[in-house]
Design an enzyme around this catalytic site. Structure first.
Site, short mmCIF file in Angstrom:
data_model
loop_
_atom_site.label_atom_id
_atom_site.label_comp_id
_atom_site.label_asym_id
_atom_site.label_seq_id
_atom_site.Cartn_x
_atom_site.Cartn_y
_atom_site.Cartn_z
N THR A 148 3.42 1.40 24.41
CA THR A 148 2.61 0.50 23.57
C THR A 148 2.79 -0.90 24.14
O THR A 148 3.92 -1.33 24.37
CB THR A 148 3.11 0.50 22.10
OG1 THR A 148 4.50 0.14 22.08
CG2 THR A 148 2.90 1.86 21.46
N ASP A 200 -8.01 1.11 7.80
CA ASP A 200 -8.03 2.54 8.13
C ASP A 200 -9.11 2.91 9.14
O ASP A 200 -8.89 3.74 10.03
CB ASP A 200 -8.24 3.38 6.86
CG ASP A 200 -6.95 3.55 6.06
OD1 ASP A 200 -5.97 2.83 6.34
OD2 ASP A 200 -6.94 4.41 5.16
N HIS A 255 7.01 -0.91 13.45
CA HIS A 255 5.70 -1.54 13.63
C HIS A 255 5.49 -1.90 15.10
O HIS A 255 6.42 -2.32 15.78
CB HIS A 255 5.58 -2.79 12.76
CG HIS A 255 5.47 -2.48 11.30
ND1 HIS A 255 6.10 -3.21 10.32
CD2 HIS A 255 4.75 -1.51 10.66
CE1 HIS A 255 5.79 -2.68 9.13
NE2 HIS A 255 4.98 -1.65 9.31
N GLU A 275 2.99 5.55 7.10
CA GLU A 275 4.31 5.66 6.44
C GLU A 275 5.11 6.83 6.99
O GLU A 275 6.33 6.74 7.13
CB GLU A 275 4.15 5.81 4.92
CG GLU A 275 3.51 4.62 4.22
CD GLU A 275 4.10 3.28 4.57
OE1 GLU A 275 5.31 3.23 4.88
OE2 GLU A 275 3.36 2.29 4.56
N ALA A 308 2.43 -9.62 20.00
CA ALA A 308 3.05 -10.76 19.34
C ALA A 308 3.18 -10.58 17.83
O ALA A 308 4.22 -10.85 17.24
CB ALA A 308 2.26 -12.03 19.64
N TRP A 328 4.22 -4.35 16.61
CA TRP A 328 4.48 -5.72 17.07
C TRP A 328 5.97 -6.07 16.96
O TRP A 328 6.39 -7.17 17.32
CB TRP A 328 3.62 -6.73 16.30
CG TRP A 328 3.99 -6.89 14.85
CD1 TRP A 328 4.83 -7.85 14.33
CD2 TRP A 328 3.55 -6.10 13.74
NE1 TRP A 328 4.94 -7.67 12.97
CE2 TRP A 328 4.17 -6.62 12.59
CE3 TRP A 328 2.69 -4.99 13.61
CZ2 TRP A 328 3.96 -6.06 11.31
CZ3 TRP A 328 2.49 -4.45 12.35
CH2 TRP A 328 3.12 -4.98 11.23
N LEU A 334 0.85 -1.20 0.00
CA LEU A 334 0.00 0.00 0.00
C LEU A 334 0.88 1.23 0.00
O LEU A 334 0.50 2.28 -0.49
CB LEU A 334 -0.83 0.05 1.29
CG LEU A 334 -2.02 -0.85 1.42
CD1 LEU A 334 -2.55 -0.76 2.84
CD2 LEU A 334 -3.07 -0.43 0.41
N GLY A 335 2.04 1.07 0.60
CA GLY A 335 2.96 2.18 0.69
C GLY A 335 4.24 1.72 1.35
O GLY A 335 4.28 0.62 1.93
N GLU A 376 8.29 -9.27 14.46
CA GLU A 376 8.72 -10.62 14.80
C GLU A 376 7.52 -11.26 15.49
O GLU A 376 6.94 -10.64 16.38
CB GLU A 376 9.89 -10.53 15.79
CG GLU A 376 10.79 -11.71 15.75
CD GLU A 376 11.95 -11.54 16.75
OE1 GLU A 376 12.73 -12.47 16.84
OE2 GLU A 376 12.03 -10.50 17.42
N1 ARG Z 1 1.72 -2.21 4.54
C1 ARG Z 1 2.19 -0.88 4.66
C2 ARG Z 1 3.47 -0.81 5.49
O1 ARG Z 1 3.94 -1.78 6.03
C3 ARG Z 1 1.14 0.10 5.11
C4 ARG Z 1 0.06 -0.34 6.01
C5 ARG Z 1 -0.95 0.77 6.17
N2 ARG Z 1 -2.18 0.36 6.83
C6 ARG Z 1 -3.35 1.00 6.65
N3 ARG Z 1 -4.43 0.63 7.30
N4 ARG Z 1 -3.47 1.98 5.78
O2 ARG Z 1 4.10 0.21 5.63
ZN ZN Z 2 4.69 -0.19 7.97
CA CA Z 3 6.06 -1.56 22.99
#
Ligand code: ARG
Ligand code: ZN
Ligand code: CA
Length: 266
Positions: free
Chosen positions: A204, A238, A187, A178, A208, A189, A123-124, A192
């Site tokens: 946060t 989103d 991220h 992003e 897992a 999680w 997605l980005g 991993e």
């Molecule tokens: N998969 C992308 C990344 O790891 C973006 C995820 C964005 N999620 C959303 N709900 N728009 O950077």
């Molecule tokens: Zn990401």
């Molecule tokens: Ca944390």
């Protein structure tokens, strides 16, 4: 330097030759709606902030930041901060990184570059900052690729008649996520699927693995009694994301004030 941090943004629309507002050549209105989402989400002015799980309201954070479309080109001419270029391909993947970005680029010392195109494998994606903070790398990175790429189907939050937003990603949160990476967030999680993975953020809950779709009730996992799946740095849809935490904001500010091609934006 302190807030409000004002970030000049340039959006490069890499399209297939459609008229403005059709297909991959998304409208100015759609881009403006994306800027509004960023300004709302980072300042915690998003309407769905009221949907944050009560258990997490006390750790929610807001950042005194404003994303503004550039008013001057690098050469000093007036601009609306949107550049439209017909690209050579009908779709791109993350391996086109350099060639895509070389189609249109403004100096990343002075502008946050956002490329919008038909990207098919994500997605980005964003380039992380150079930083000594845990979870980041301080070795030199390429200025010419700095910024983020997002899909034209996940950019902005309005239905302008071009009906191109993916229903799961139609609230502009891909760019929110992003830019979190661009400012050094990992991220939630920890990338991993175990409790050893970390996002290097204390407020946060340890998590897992990634959360997908839109959970309708509280989730517990092996690492914590309640997963913060509404965080912008998880992988939920989103419509279910609505917060950064105070310590995520602190980390983003540390990056913004100290990292190459971040501090120079200010
Ligand atoms: N998969 C992308 C990344 O790891 C973006 C995820 C964005 N999620 C959303 N709900 N728009 O950077
Ligand atoms: Zn990401
Ligand atoms: Ca944390």
């Amino acid at each position: 330097k302190s807030g409000p941090y004002k970030i000049p943004v340039v959006v490069h629309v890499i399209h297939r030759g459609e008229a403005v507002g059709a297909g991959t050549n998304i409208s100015d209105a759609q881009i403006l709606s994306q800027l509004k989402v960023l300004n709302d989400d980072y300042r915690r002015q998003n309407e769905d902030a009221s949907s944050t799980d009560p258990a997490f309201v006390s750790v929610a954070g807001s950042m005194d930041i404003q994303f503004v479309l550039a008013k001057r080109t690098p050469e000093g001419f007036a601009t609306n901060g949107i550049v439209r270029v017909k690209g050579p391909k009908s779709s791109y993947t993350s391996s086109d990184n350099y060639t895509l970005k070389s189609l249109s680029y403004w100096p990343s010392e002075n502008y946050l570059n956002i490329w919008v195109c038909n990207i098919t494998d994500y997605l980005g994606y964003a380039q992380f900052p150079q930083s000594d903070l845990p979870g980041l790398d301080n070795s030199s990175s390429n200025a010419l690729t700095d910024g983020l790429v997002i899909s034209y189907e996940a950019c902005g939050s309005i239905d302008d008649g071009n009906f191109n937003l993916d229903p799961d990603y139609n609230k502009g949160r891909t760019a929110t996520h992003e830019i979190g990476h661009f400012f050094g967030l990992r991220h939630i999680w920890g990338d991993e699927n175990a409790c050893t993975g970390t996002d290097y953020i204390d407020d946060t809950p340890n998590q897992a693995s990634q959360t997908t779709y839109c959970p309708q009730s509280s989730i517990s996992d092996a690492c914590s009694p309640k997963v913060m799946f509404q965080n912008f740095m998880d992988y939920t849809d989103d419509a279910c994301m609505n917060l950064f935490t105070a310590q995520q904001v602190q980390r983003m500010i540390a990056v913004l004030e100290n990292s190459p091609r971040r501090a120079t934006l200010l």
